[in-house]
Design a protein around this motif. Structure first.
Motif, short mmCIF file in Angstrom:
data_model
loop_
_atom_site.label_atom_id
_atom_site.label_comp_id
_atom_site.label_asym_id
_atom_site.label_seq_id
_atom_site.Cartn_x
_atom_site.Cartn_y
_atom_site.Cartn_z
N ASN A 48 0.84 -1.19 0.00
CA ASN A 48 0.00 0.00 0.00
C ASN A 48 0.88 1.25 0.00
N ASP B 90 -2.36 4.39 3.86
CA ASP B 90 -2.13 3.05 4.40
C ASP B 90 -3.08 2.01 3.83
N MET B 91 -4.22 2.44 3.28
CA MET B 91 -5.21 1.50 2.77
C MET B 91 -5.38 1.60 1.26
N LYS C 28 -6.80 -2.55 6.86
CA LYS C 28 -5.64 -2.56 5.96
C LYS C 28 -5.49 -3.93 5.33
#
Length: 512
Positions: A189, A220-221, A462
């Motif tokens: 990511n 982060d995602m 995540k």
């Protein structure tokens, strides 16, 4: 028979006709699937519930203004490489669109008076960031340069179905380095890459909103593969607006579909995917008619596909697992505005993002997105006026259970709040209003037929890059999905990729 004639006469099809493929919905993903198959000689039918094609890439006319349903920040109209998927999709059926290049992708208006323009020129963009964050200049360049590595891998090969072994084998032997490069980035990511080079928390927040404005989740995602495409193609192929409005893309694809022998039928709402022996074999319309095809393609969201068009109790386990990993993103509260041209000073950019507090970025109505397409194509508004489309994330749950009077009052109240916030970047906006139409998640659900009006799926937590994103085939034999619920996700160029991949997979399955 022309598309317009079908819409006007309500022409019907012989129940005994069997198509090679029926596509449910005429969003860009569905239309690219249809045109690619028709260009290969397949017998294709597209069924659209509304009066015009395009879905979220459609348009509507009001009092001399032509409004885009969605945003006007369009990737995919470049003239070189392989990532110019909208250009390629149109060319496959003998169509093209004149576009207007935008020198700036977006202008950010962020907390702590952070005002940044993402210039089409890559070095100019990096220089602007370096001026704002001199201590992080080296890390910023390394981060965006790494995104270019991903893009260069993608741009070296034809982007077709990753589910088709023959294609994968061929492309690997043609481009081994690019393939291995993509494999490296598939499980990662953006946040993982950014923190390798950047420590300044404000720069990392900027990377977050760079991702959020198209993925609706922070870095982060957000899968690195997607970011590699977006963060680089804006400097390579660029942001290019189609003259006549975004709705021209779907109109041209329909024209090409017809020229290639395909058909589209409007005001044809599919209520059921028909199965026999567990295999998808046709569709049932709201008027009770059943149409059959060798392959069925759903351009609806996966929630609509597996909870509405198929019995929820029979949902395949793979879909249940997918829903455990992904959830519906919010829809949007949209203001479609016609304004006096004097509201916008000379030099105003076409696209803006406004956020006053970092903590509010992911909250309902936290981030405001703005498109002003008439700065690129003045013909969309009456002389002396501009279009401003302002939209912000909003959840369906906030708009349910209201009486008609309460619903209208809430629309006007929330619109007033957004207009007041927009005055920060467009002083005099309220006084210069000529027209306003307000859309809510309920509007998106009603006219676009999307579950809760959602923009598309977002991870619940995540996840490892794109490894959990579904491709076009489903657990139901004969049924395929296309659009933002499939790899590689949201955005016009992304769903065009999905359409290319879906058509390639189906053509292989049909032996074409």
């Amino acid at each position: 028979m022309t598309v317009s004639a079908i819409a006007e006469t309500g022409a019907s099809f012989d129940d005994r006709t069997t198509f090679d493929a029926i596509i449910i919905g005429s969003g860009i993903g569905g239309l690219v699937t249809a045109t690619q198959l028709a260009a290969k000689g397949a017998k294709v039918l597209v069924l659209e519930r509304y009066l015009i094609p395009g879905g979220s890439a459609g348009y509507f006319d009001r009092q001399g203004y032509r409004f885009d349903v969605g945003a006007s920040m369009i990737f995919g109209f470049g003239k070189q490489g392989t990532t110019n998927l909208l250009t390629r999709a149109l060319a496959a059926v003998g169509e093209s669109i004149e576009t207007v290049a935008d020198a700036v992708q977006v202008q950010y208006h962020l907390p702590n008076n952070l005002d940044i323009k993402v210039h089409r020129d890559y070095e100019q963009f990096l220089q602007e960031l370096a001026t704002k964050f001199p201590q992080s200049a080296s890390g910023i360049r390394k981060f965006y340069d790494e995104c270019w590595k991903v893009f260069n891998c993608l741009n070296a090969m034809d982007l077709l179905s990753l589910e088709e072994l023959g294609y994968l084998t061929r492309v690997f032997f043609q481009h081994p380095a690019s393939c291995l490069g993509l494999v490296k980035y598939l499980p990662s990511n953006v946040g993982d890459i950014a923190r390798k080079y950047i420590q300044d928390p404000e720069v990392l927040k900027f990377i977050d909103i760079e991702c959020y404005i198209w993925s609706v989740v922070p870095a982060d995602m957000t899968p690195t593969i997607n970011a590699g495409m977006v963060f680089s193609d804006r400097h390579y192929g660029g942001i290019n607006y189609p003259k006549g409005g975004v709705g021209q893309i779907a109109q041209k694809l329909v024209s090409g579909l017809e020229k290639a022998g395909g058909q589209i039928h409007y005001q044809s709402r599919v209520t059921k995917i028909v199965t026999e022996g567990g295999r998808a074999v046709g569709v049932e319309l709201a008027n009770g008619k059943t149409l059959r095809a060798k392959k069925i393609v759903s351009n609806a969201t996966r929630w609509d596909t597996f909870e509405q068009l198929l019995p929820p109790a029979e949902m395949p386990s793979k879909e249940r697992k997918w829903q455990e990993r992904y959830q519906k993103s919010p829809a949007f509260l949209s203001l479609h505005l016609g304004v006096d041209a004097r509201v916008l000073p000379e030099g105003t950019e076409c696209h803006h993002v406004l956020l006053e507090e970092w903590t509010q970025m992911e909250q309902p109505e936290g981030t405001i997105f703005v498109s002003i397409p008439t700065l690129l194509d003045p013909s969309l508004a009456p002389e002396g006026h501009h279009i401003i489309h302002a939209f912000t994330p909003s959840w369906m749950s906030d708009w349910q259970g209201l009486s008609p009077t309460e619903y209208q009052a809430k629309k006007e109240e929330r619109a007033g709040v957004l207009l007041d916030r927009l005055e920060r970047i467009f002083p005099g906006l309220n006084a210069g209003l000529d027209f306003m139409e307000i859309g809510t998640p309920r509007t998106h659900r009603r006219f676009l037929g999307r579950a809760d009006g959602s923009y598309g799926p977002i991870p619940r937590r995540k996840l490892p890059g794109l490894l959990n994103m579904p491709f076009n085939r489903t657990a139901v034999p004969g049924l395929y999905c296309v659009g933002d619920s499939t790899f590689p996700g949201q955005g016009l160029n992304a769903v065009a990729f999905s359409g290319f991949a879906c058509a390639h997979r189906i053509a292989a399955d049909l032996g074409m």
